[in-house]
Motif scaffolding. Sequence first.
Motif, PDB file in Angstrom:
ATOM      1  N   GLY A 117       0.794  -1.228   0.000  1.00  7.92           N
ATOM      2  CA  GLY A 117       0.000   0.000   0.000  1.00  7.92           C
ATOM      3  C   GLY A 117       0.818   1.264   0.000  1.00  7.92           C
ATOM      4  O   GLY A 117       0.291   2.360  -0.271  1.00  7.92           O
ATOM      5  N   MET A 118       2.106   1.157   0.289  1.00  9.44           N
ATOM      6  CA  MET A 118       2.970   2.337   0.258  1.00  9.44           C
ATOM      7  C   MET A 118       3.116   2.910  -1.149  1.00  9.44           C
ATOM      8  O   MET A 118       3.637   4.023  -1.318  1.00  9.44           O
ATOM      9  CB  MET A 118       4.348   1.997   0.841  1.00  9.44           C
ATOM     10  N   PHE A 119       2.664   2.181  -2.154  1.00  9.44           N
ATOM     11  CA  PHE A 119       2.641   2.719  -3.515  1.00  9.44           C
ATOM     12  C   PHE A 119       1.796   3.989  -3.579  1.00  9.44           C
ATOM     13  O   PHE A 119       2.054   4.872  -4.404  1.00  9.44           O
ATOM     14  CB  PHE A 119       2.090   1.670  -4.482  1.00  9.44           C
ATOM     15  N   PHE A 120       0.798   4.101  -2.710  1.00 11.62           N
ATOM     16  CA  PHE A 120      -0.121   5.248  -2.728  1.00 11.62           C
ATOM     17  C   PHE A 120       0.371   6.384  -1.841  1.00 11.62           C
ATOM     18  O   PHE A 120      -0.352   7.368  -1.628  1.00 11.62           O
ATOM     19  CB  PHE A 120      -1.514   4.803  -2.283  1.00 11.62           C
ATOM     20  N   LEU A 121       1.603   6.272  -1.341  1.00 11.91           N
ATOM     21  CA  LEU A 121       2.171   7.312  -0.494  1.00 11.91           C
ATOM     22  C   LEU A 121       2.780   8.396  -1.378  1.00 11.91           C
ATOM     23  O   LEU A 121       3.897   8.261  -1.887  1.00 11.91           O
ATOM     24  CB  LEU A 121       3.237   6.695   0.421  1.00 11.91           C
ATOM     25  N   GLU A 122       2.052   9.478  -1.586  1.00 11.50           N
ATOM     26  CA  GLU A 122       2.545  10.579  -2.421  1.00 11.50           C
ATOM     27  C   GLU A 122       1.917  11.880  -1.956  1.00 11.50           C
ATOM     28  O   GLU A 122       1.063  11.901  -1.066  1.00 11.50           O
ATOM     29  CB  GLU A 122       2.201  10.321  -3.890  1.00 11.50           C
ATOM     30  N   GLY A 123       2.335  12.959  -2.552  1.00 13.37           N
ATOM     31  CA  GLY A 123       1.779  14.266  -2.207  1.00 13.37           C
ATOM     32  C   GLY A 123       2.070  14.633  -0.773  1.00 13.37           C
ATOM     33  O   GLY A 123       3.230  14.709  -0.361  1.00 13.37           O
ATOM     34  N   GLU A 124       1.003  14.840   0.010  1.00 16.11           N
ATOM     35  CA  GLU A 124       1.141  15.220   1.412  1.00 16.11           C
ATOM     36  C   GLU A 124       0.582  14.148   2.349  1.00 16.11           C
ATOM     37  O   GLU A 124       0.225  14.424   3.493  1.00 16.11           O
ATOM     38  CB  GLU A 124       0.416  16.543   1.654  1.00 16.11           C
ATOM     39  N   ARG A 125       0.533  12.901   1.891  1.00 14.47           N
ATOM     40  CA  ARG A 125      -0.096  11.824   2.665  1.00 14.47           C
ATOM     41  C   ARG A 125       0.857  11.228   3.709  1.00 14.47           C
ATOM     42  O   ARG A 125       1.056  10.016   3.764  1.00 14.47           O
ATOM     43  CB  ARG A 125      -0.576  10.732   1.718  1.00 14.47           C
ATOM     44  N   TYR A 126       1.420  12.043   4.533  1.00  9.41           N
ATOM     45  CA  TYR A 126       2.370  11.543   5.519  1.00  9.41           C
ATOM     46  C   TYR A 126       1.693  10.676   6.574  1.00  9.41           C
ATOM     47  O   TYR A 126       2.299   9.732   7.110  1.00  9.41           O
ATOM     48  CB  TYR A 126       3.125  12.711   6.173  1.00  9.41           C
ATOM     49  N   LEU A 185      16.280   0.368 -10.875  1.00  3.77           N
ATOM     50  CA  LEU A 185      15.081   1.129 -11.229  1.00  3.77           C
ATOM     51  C   LEU A 185      15.194   2.574 -10.766  1.00  3.77           C
ATOM     52  O   LEU A 185      14.872   3.509 -11.516  1.00  3.77           O
ATOM     53  CB  LEU A 185      13.849   0.465 -10.602  1.00  3.77           C
ATOM     54  N   TYR A 186      15.651   2.762  -9.530  1.00  2.64           N
ATOM     55  CA  TYR A 186      15.724   4.112  -8.970  1.00  2.64           C
ATOM     56  C   TYR A 186      16.740   4.986  -9.702  1.00  2.64           C
ATOM     57  O   TYR A 186      16.438   6.126 -10.087  1.00  2.64           O
ATOM     58  CB  TYR A 186      16.083   4.022  -7.487  1.00  2.64           C
ATOM     59  N   SER A 187      17.936   4.444  -9.916  1.00  3.01           N
ATOM     60  CA  SER A 187      18.984   5.256 -10.554  1.00  3.01           C
ATOM     61  C   SER A 187      18.693   5.522 -12.030  1.00  3.01           C
ATOM     62  O   SER A 187      19.122   6.531 -12.589  1.00  3.01           O
ATOM     63  CB  SER A 187      20.348   4.571 -10.408  1.00  3.01           C
ATOM     64  N   GLY A 188      17.923   4.608 -12.673  1.00  5.50           N
ATOM     65  CA  GLY A 188      17.609   4.804 -14.085  1.00  5.50           C
ATOM     66  C   GLY A 188      16.161   5.140 -14.336  1.00  5.50           C
ATOM     67  O   GLY A 188      15.614   4.811 -15.396  1.00  5.50           O
ATOM     68  N   SER A 195       9.060   9.171 -12.817  1.00  2.98           N
ATOM     69  CA  SER A 195       9.593  10.216 -11.960  1.00  2.98           C
ATOM     70  C   SER A 195      10.334   9.552 -10.797  1.00  2.98           C
ATOM     71  O   SER A 195      10.175   8.359 -10.529  1.00  2.98           O
ATOM     72  CB  SER A 195       8.456  11.079 -11.416  1.00  2.98           C
ATOM     73  N   GLU A 196      11.140  10.338 -10.091  1.00  2.00           N
ATOM     74  CA  GLU A 196      11.863   9.792  -8.935  1.00  2.00           C
ATOM     75  C   GLU A 196      10.889   9.281  -7.882  1.00  2.00           C
ATOM     76  O   GLU A 196      11.088   8.215  -7.297  1.00  2.00           O
ATOM     77  CB  GLU A 196      12.773  10.866  -8.336  1.00  2.00           C
ATOM     78  N   SER A 197       9.812  10.029  -7.648  1.00  2.00           N
ATOM     79  CA  SER A 197       8.803   9.622  -6.671  1.00  2.00           C
ATOM     80  C   SER A 197       8.142   8.304  -7.069  1.00  2.00           C
ATOM     81  O   SER A 197       7.965   7.406  -6.238  1.00  2.00           O
ATOM     82  CB  SER A 197       7.736  10.716  -6.538  1.00  2.00           C
ATOM     83  N   ALA A 198       7.784   8.173  -8.342  1.00  2.00           N
ATOM     84  CA  ALA A 198       7.150   6.935  -8.800  1.00  2.00           C
ATOM     85  C   ALA A 198       8.088   5.753  -8.663  1.00  2.00           C
ATOM     86  O   ALA A 198       7.670   4.643  -8.281  1.00  2.00           O
ATOM     87  CB  ALA A 198       6.705   7.084 -10.254  1.00  2.00           C
ATOM     88  N   ALA A 199       9.376   5.957  -8.940  1.00  2.00           N
ATOM     89  CA  ALA A 199      10.346   4.874  -8.804  1.00  2.00           C
ATOM     90  C   ALA A 199      10.450   4.414  -7.357  1.00  2.00           C
ATOM     91  O   ALA A 199      10.490   3.205  -7.071  1.00  2.00           O
ATOM     92  CB  ALA A 199      11.713   5.334  -9.313  1.00  2.00           C
ATOM     93  N   VAL A 200      10.482   5.363  -6.420  1.00  2.00           N
ATOM     94  CA  VAL A 200      10.552   4.998  -4.999  1.00  2.00           C
ATOM     95  C   VAL A 200       9.306   4.238  -4.583  1.00  2.00           C
ATOM     96  O   VAL A 200       9.380   3.221  -3.880  1.00  2.00           O
ATOM     97  CB  VAL A 200      10.737   6.258  -4.128  1.00  2.00           C
ATOM     98  N   ARG A 201       8.137   4.702  -5.015  1.00  2.00           N
ATOM     99  CA  ARG A 201       6.888   4.032  -4.627  1.00  2.00           C
ATOM    100  C   ARG A 201       6.811   2.615  -5.193  1.00  2.00           C
ATOM    101  O   ARG A 201       6.302   1.705  -4.553  1.00  2.00           O
ATOM    102  CB  ARG A 201       5.686   4.865  -5.080  1.00  2.00           C
ATOM    103  N   ILE A 202       7.347   2.420  -6.399  1.00  2.00           N
ATOM    104  CA  ILE A 202       7.384   1.067  -6.970  1.00  2.00           C
ATOM    105  C   ILE A 202       8.346   0.188  -6.162  1.00  2.00           C
ATOM    106  O   ILE A 202       8.057  -0.991  -5.895  1.00  2.00           O
ATOM    107  CB  ILE A 202       7.809   1.127  -8.455  1.00  2.00           C
ATOM    108  N   CYS A 203       9.475   0.754  -5.765  1.00  2.00           N
ATOM    109  CA  CYS A 203      10.422  -0.002  -4.941  1.00  2.00           C
ATOM    110  C   CYS A 203       9.793  -0.422  -3.615  1.00  2.00           C
ATOM    111  O   CYS A 203       9.966  -1.567  -3.161  1.00  2.00           O
ATOM    112  CB  CYS A 203      11.679   0.833  -4.685  1.00  2.00           C
ATOM    113  N   LEU A 204       9.067   0.493  -2.979  1.00  2.00           N
ATOM    114  CA  LEU A 204       8.401   0.177  -1.717  1.00  2.00           C
ATOM    115  C   LEU A 204       7.361  -0.919  -1.914  1.00  2.00           C
ATOM    116  O   LEU A 204       7.326  -1.917  -1.162  1.00  2.00           O
ATOM    117  CB  LEU A 204       7.737   1.434  -1.145  1.00  2.00           C
ATOM    118  N   ALA A 205       6.520  -0.752  -2.916  1.00  2.00           N
ATOM    119  CA  ALA A 205       5.441  -1.722  -3.150  1.00  2.00           C
ATOM    120  C   ALA A 205       5.992  -3.086  -3.558  1.00  2.00           C
ATOM    121  O   ALA A 205       5.446  -4.125  -3.181  1.00  2.00           O
ATOM    122  CB  ALA A 205       4.489  -1.192  -4.224  1.00  2.00           C
TER     123      ALA A 205
END
Length: 448
Positions: A117-126, A185-188, A195-205
């Motif tokens: 579910g961390m894939f949906f962690l974006e914007g201001e959803r802290y 994935l993150y470095s490339g 985007s960098e944010s999308a890459a991180v969210r994919i890594c988390l998920a």
Amino acid sequence: MTTDTAGRTTGTNERRREQRGWYFYDFACSVYSTSVLTVFLGPYLTAVAKAAADADGFVHPLGIPVRAGSVFPYAVSVSVVVAVLVMPLAGAAADRTGRKKPMLAVAAYVGAAATTGMFFLEGERYLLGAFLLIVANASLSVSMVLYNAYLPQIAEPEERDAVSSRGWAFGYTSGALVLVLNLVLYSGHDSFGLSESAAVRICLASAGLWWGAFTLVPLRRLRDRRVAPSGEGAVGSGWRQLLATLRDMRRHPLTLSFLLAYLIYNDGVQTVISQASVYGSEELGLDQTTLITAVLLVQVLAVVGALGMGRLARTHGAKRTILASLAVWTLILAAGYFLPAGAPVWFFALAGAIGLVLGGSQALSRSLFSHLVPRGKEAEYFSAYEMSDRGLSWLGPLVFGLAYQLTGSYRDAIISLVVFFVLGSVLLARVPIKQAVAAAGNPVPERI
């Protein structure tokens, strides 16, 4: 005689099959600890919280002002509290009902779902990120209680060091493998159109998906053991059972002595791991790429270390091997104190040394404790062990923080951790392990 031989062969094959399934839970869940907690989630959740912060850098969950940079450590702290409350209850319920596997499934898939579910962690959803972190972290701790409690049931006393070491090796292997894929994935991310944010969210998920997928292997191969019927139901009796467990542990003072030694030296281990990146960046001036590469090096060499120390334990005994590893940890801290700034090669050498003793000291501690647990109370006692491993690991960071606060030097802070390894070694050396095994009512291995 033929029937007896066939029966023993069948029993050995079934045990080996369970052991191979058991290894895969380490393989499944270790990616969460490596990719999520160690590398990606802390910086990303902090960035999300800062995006939601006011002009003074504060967010306001439930109307309480909290610095955005404190959201991640506070969430980790809350997860520890939740885990401490739930772990003993889960252990007691598992021992009372004999149904470890269904409870392991629930804990694992709740944690895997929260991580995915961390894939949906974006914007201001802290707040979403903090909630998912608390659920995933607490679920991992509960699942490890149940997972570790299988060790005395699937491995004979003389093979537990090797089985426990292989489990750790499987975990470090998967952690390194997934971290390499995530870093690619993150470095490339630009070349992948992300985007960098999308890459991180994919890594988390992806860590959550990996956790859930490979948990199927132990769930298919592990089996529950029947327990003697109890006069009291498990539902609603968790706290009474917890108190009974604590009273029962007082009847095994040597087991408690080992737990105390483990609590102290493991607190030192966990603090070194959690603060190494801070030391590397703040004191040694190393960049993020160097630090991530060092984490990968630790993961790879921890596999070698876990297997190698497992072999040493067969010859020299688990206790002596652990004591030797604690001496190496002490030397690592001394070397870290004198490490020159801006020298990544020496930092990599230190990371390599950490990797070689990290997996082995943890694996052998787990297998050694399994000999000290009274039969039929595995999950209860391993809940106490897991609390020592996860729930009470605040002393080391406190000492590290106080040392830095008083001296203003990270070098003084890192060397202050030597006390945990020295004191832990002294306490462990004083525990008569063979006598402790006998006192727990277990067969004493020839070499331990």
